[in-house]
Design an enzyme around this catalytic site. Structure first.
Site: not given
Ligand SMILES: Nc1ncnc2c1ncn2[C@@H]1O[C@H](COP(=O)(O)OP(=O)(O)O)[C@@H](O)[C@H]1O
Ligand SMILES: [Mg+2]
Length: 482
Positions: A130, A147, A149, A154, A311, A369, A373-374, A457
Site C-alpha cells: 500500500r 510511505e 507499506n 491494512s 523507511k 522518522k 511501522e504502525g 484516511r
Molecule cells: N512527510 C510527511 N509530512 C506530513 N505528514 C507526514 C509525513 N510523513 C508521515 N506523516 C504523517 O505521519 C503518519 C505516519 O507516518 P508513516 O510514514 O506513514 O509511518 P507509519 O509506518 O507509522 O505509518 C502518516 O500517516 C502521516 O499522517
Molecule cells: Mg503509514
C-alpha cells in the site's frame, strides 16, 4: 506560481442543519456497524462485540488527476519494489548502519543474512503493498508519497465498504448526482485474489493460508473480511490465525522445509503482525519468524520484501540515480520520481551533516522518522530539533531519516466516532490516500503486477498523525474533483 488552492470545496454545501445531521449520523452509524465498517473497542474490549470505525460522513474531496496518477504509478512501484527486494547488495548496504543502531531492524537484517547464507527454500514472494500519499498544497496539490507499506497493509477490507457507506449518506441527503464521483473500490477482492494466486503457485490443494496476528486484534473486521473473502473464493481452503508466540510452540518444518501448524501444511503466510517490536515479546518469537522464513511457504512479505519497505530504503530510493537501478523505462522512472518528496539520510557523511543542519535551522519543515511501522513513532515540529540535538553525535542517528513535511489542503467535514457527540462539529481535516498493489514474483521474473484499489484516511488538520485506532483519524472515501 502554480494555481493551487489551500482549501478544497466540500462535496455538498455544508454545514447541514442540526436536525438533518443528527438523523443521518444515526443512520450512517448503524449502516457502518451492520456492514462491518467496524473495529473492536479498546476501552470496552469484548470478543463478542464490535463498534463502528471512526468515519467521515461526507466523502472528502480529492483531486481526480492525482488519484489516477497514484493508480497508474502503483504498477511501477510494485515493479520497482520487487527488484529492490531482490537486490541483496543494495538492501544489505542500505540498511547496514540502521541494523547496527536499531535492534529491531538489526533482528530483521540478521534473519535476511541467515536466509541468504542458507539459500532460500521458496523463491516466490507475495507482495500486498500500500503506497500512501498526501496532496501537497505548496506543490499545486500534487501528491507526494508518505510511505510504502510492504507488511500488514491494512484497511482494504473495511475500505471496500466505504464507497457504499458514503454513497448511502449522499443519497440520504438527496445528492444522487454526486455519487458518480466516488470511484469503485475492490481492494479486498484484489488482495485476496493475490493471496489465492500465491496459494495456487504453491500447488497443494490441501495446504492452508496462515494469518500471523497480534495477541489482541482490534482491527478484526478488516482481517476477517480477508479471511471470509478467501473462503468465498475458495471454500475448501483453510485459513489459520496464529500469533508469533503460538508459532513458537505449534510450528515445525519437515525435512522438505514444509511448514506444518497443527498438522496443516501452510502454503502462504500473511503477516498482519510482526512489524513492530511489541509483536516479539522474547527471542522465541524471532526464532519463530526465522523458522517461517526458512520454510517453503510463500511469505507475504518475505524478509526481503519486509526490509524493502523500511523507511531507510524509501530514503535511499530518493537519492539521485537510484530509481534507475530498478526501473529501465524512462516514463516509469519519471512517474515514480514525481511522487517523491525530499528525503534525507542522517548518515555520518557530508549529506547527512547537511540534513542535520537543515533540521536544526527549520525543524517545522521536516518530519523525523525511525525504522518503525504502525503509527505514532515519528517526530514533528519543535521536537525535531530536540531529537536531532540529542542524537546528532550518536550512531543512533543513522537509524532515522528526515523527510520534507507535506502540507495537504484543508477539507471541511464531519467526523463520526464511537462515543462521540450525536451532532459532530464541522472540523478542518486533511486526507491521506492509500493505493493497494499486488505483486508476485521470484528473483528472475514478475508473474503478477496489479493495482487493486484504494483507501482514504482523514484526520483533524492539526494532528500530526491520524491513526484510526488511535482516535485522531477516520475512514473516508475520495470524492473526485477536477
Ligand atoms: N512527510 C510527511 N509530512 C506530513 N505528514 C507526514 C509525513 N510523513 C508521515 N506523516 C504523517 O505521519 C503518519 C505516519 O507516518 P508513516 O510514514 O506513514 O509511518 P507509519 O509506518 O507509522 O505509518 C502518516 O500517516 C502521516 O499522517
Ligand atoms: Mg503509514
Amino acid at each position: 506560481m502554480a494555481n493551487f488552492v489551500h482549501k478544497f470545496q466540500s462535496a455538498i454545501p455544508l454545514p447541514l442543519t442540526d436536525v438533518v445531521l443528527k438523523d443521518v449520523v444515526k443512520k450512517a452509524k448503524d449502516w457502518a456497524i451492520m456492514h462491518g465498517a467496524a473495529m473492536r473497542s479498546k476501552t470496552k474490549f469484548s470478543e463478542d462485540s464490535i463498534q463502528f470505525a471512526p468515519f467521515v460522513l461526507i466523502p472528502s474531496p480529492f483531486p481526480k488527476k492525482e488519484f489516477y496518477k497514484a493508480i497508474e504509478v502503483q504498477l511501477f512501484l510494485n515493479e520497482m519494489m520487487h527488484w529492490v527486494a531482490h537486490n541483496p547488495e543494495f538492501l544489505l548496504n542500505c540498511l547496514k548502519d540502521a541494523a547496527l543502531s536499531d535492534e529491531f531492524t538489526g533482528n530483521l537484517y540478521k534473519i535476511y543474512r541467515t536466509i541468504l547464507e542458507e539459500g532460500v527454500a521458496q523463491n516466490v514472494s507475495l507482495g500486498l503493498l500500500r503506497s500512501d500519499y498526501m496532496a501537497h498544497k505548496d506543490a499545486g496539490n500534487r501528491i507526494n508519497q508518505v510511505e510504502l507499506n510492504t507488511i500488514a497493509s491494512s484497511f482494504a477490507g473495511i475500505a471496500s465498504q466505504f464507497k457504499s457507506l458514503n454513497r448511502f449518506v449522499l443519497e440520504e441527503l438527496g445528492h444522487f448526482d454526486k455519487v458518480d464521483n466516488l470511484p469503485d473500490n475492490n481492494a479486498l477482492n484484489g488482495l485476496c485474489e493475490g493471496m489465492l494466486e500465491a496459494w495456487k503457485i504453491y500447488g497443494k490443494q490441501d495446504a492452508s493460508i496462515l494469518f500471523i496476528v497480534e495477541d489482541i486484534t482490534y482491527n478484526i473486521c478488516d482481517q476477517r473480511f480477508h479471511e471470509f473473502e478467501l473462503k468465498k473464493l475458495h471454500p475448501k481452503m483453510k485459513v489459520l490465525r496464529r500469533t508469533l508466540t503460538q508459532i513458537v510452540s505449534q510450528a515445525e518444518l519437515t525435512d522438505k522445509k514444509e511448514l506444518i501448524i497443527d498438522n496443516h501444511e501452510v502454503a502462504v503466510i500473511y503477516f498482519r503482525a510482526g512489524y513492530e517490536p511489541g509483536h516479539y515479546p522474547s527471542q522465541k518469537e524471532w526464532e519463530a519468524r526465522l523458522l517461517m522464513e526458512r520454510s517453503k511457504a510463500i511469505k507475504c512479505p518475505s524478509i526481503q520484501y519486509h526490509l524493502a519497505g523500511t523507511k531507510k530504503v524509501q530514503q535511499e530510493l530518493a537519492r539521485t540515480g537510484v530509481v534507475e537501478m530498478f526501473l529501465s523505462d524512462s516514463y516509469k522512472i519519471d512517474a515514480v520520481k514525481e511522487i517523491f518528496t525530499g528525503l534525507y539520510s542522517l548518515d555520518f557523511d557530508e549529506s547527512g551533516n547537511k540534513a542535520v543542519q537543515m533540521a536544526l535551522d527549520s525543524p517545522e519543515r521536516f518530519v523525523l522518522k525511525p525504522q518503525r511501522e504502525g503509527g505514532g513513532n515519528n517526530v514533528y515540529g519543535v521536537d525535531v530539533k530536540e531529537a536531532i540535538l540529542q542524537m546528532k553525535d550518536k550512531h543512533e542517528r543513522t537509524a532515522w531519516i528526515l523527510m520534507d513535511r507535506i502540507n495537504p489542503p484543508i477539507i471541511s467535514g464531519y467526523m463520526v466516532r464511537p462515543e462521540g457527540p450525536d451532532k459532530p462539529d464541522l472540523v478542518d481535516m486533511v486526507s491521506e490516500l492509500g493505493i493497494f498493489g499486488v505483486v508476485i514474483g521470484d528473483p528472475k521474473s514478475i508473474m503478477v503486477n496489479r493495482q487493486v484499489g484504494h483507501m482514504l484516511r482523514t484526520k483533524i488538520s492539526t494532528a500530526n498523525e491520524g491513526g484510526v485506532a488511535a482516535g485522531l483519524g477516520a475512514l473516508d472515501s475520495p470524492y473526485l474533483i477536477d
